[in-house]
Design an enzyme around this catalytic site. Structure first.
Site, short mmCIF file in Angstrom:
data_model
loop_
_atom_site.label_atom_id
_atom_site.label_comp_id
_atom_site.label_asym_id
_atom_site.label_seq_id
_atom_site.Cartn_x
_atom_site.Cartn_y
_atom_site.Cartn_z
CB CYS A 33 -0.92 -0.07 1.22
SG CYS A 33 -1.55 1.49 1.83
CB CYS A 71 0.50 1.86 4.12
SG CYS A 71 -1.22 1.35 4.03
#
Ligand code: ZN
Length: 144
Positions: A70, A73
């Site tokens: 991600c 993230c």
């Protein structure tokens, strides 16, 4: 809970320490493994350690649910470390990798990542989805 002391779960050996409230900001060490109870870094939690930190810490737990693939993230990861430095020892910061800990992701109905959940007394107090800055995270946490 005795207001003169707090239970803190060691991030290294998971031992439960009782720390006098007056010594909380004096860099307490774990009575069992003698390492620092606060390191300025989020604690990586797994299916086996998550419940212990959730239920046995007398300070609120802020968890970043993330995954290695991600992008947002990864962008937010350094900010979350900064937040740890800002909020410890009043809060315990932790990370859960939803790829390796899929049951935790399912248990908390994580639909998008990153998702931050603030737990107080073992219960969800607030959550926020999407990447944001360290200042915004700290402000959001303190407002709850
Ligand atoms: Zn320890």
């Amino acid at each position: 809970m005795n207001s003169d002391s707090l239970h803190l779960v060691c991030p290294h050996c998971q031992a439960i320490n009782r720390v006098p409230t007056s010594r909380l900001d004096q860099q307490p060490n774990c009575g069992q493994c003698h390492r620092a109870l606060f390191t300025g870094q989020p604690v990586e939690l797994t299916g086996t350690t998550f419940a212990r930190h959730l239920e046995r810490n007398d300070i609120p737990l802020l968890v970043d649910f993330w995954a290695p693939w991600c992008g947002p993230c990864k962008t937010m990861a350094p900010a979350f470390v900064q937040v740890a430095a800002m909020l410890e020892p009043q809060f315990r910061l932790a990370k859960v990798n939803t790829d390796t800990e899929q049951s935790l992701g399912a248990q908390y109905h994580i639909r998008s990542i990153p998702t931050l959940i603030l737990f107080r007394g073992g219960r969800e107090a607030a959550r926020q989805a999407g990447a944001t800055t360290a200042q915004d995270i700290a402000r959001w946490v303190r407002s709850h």
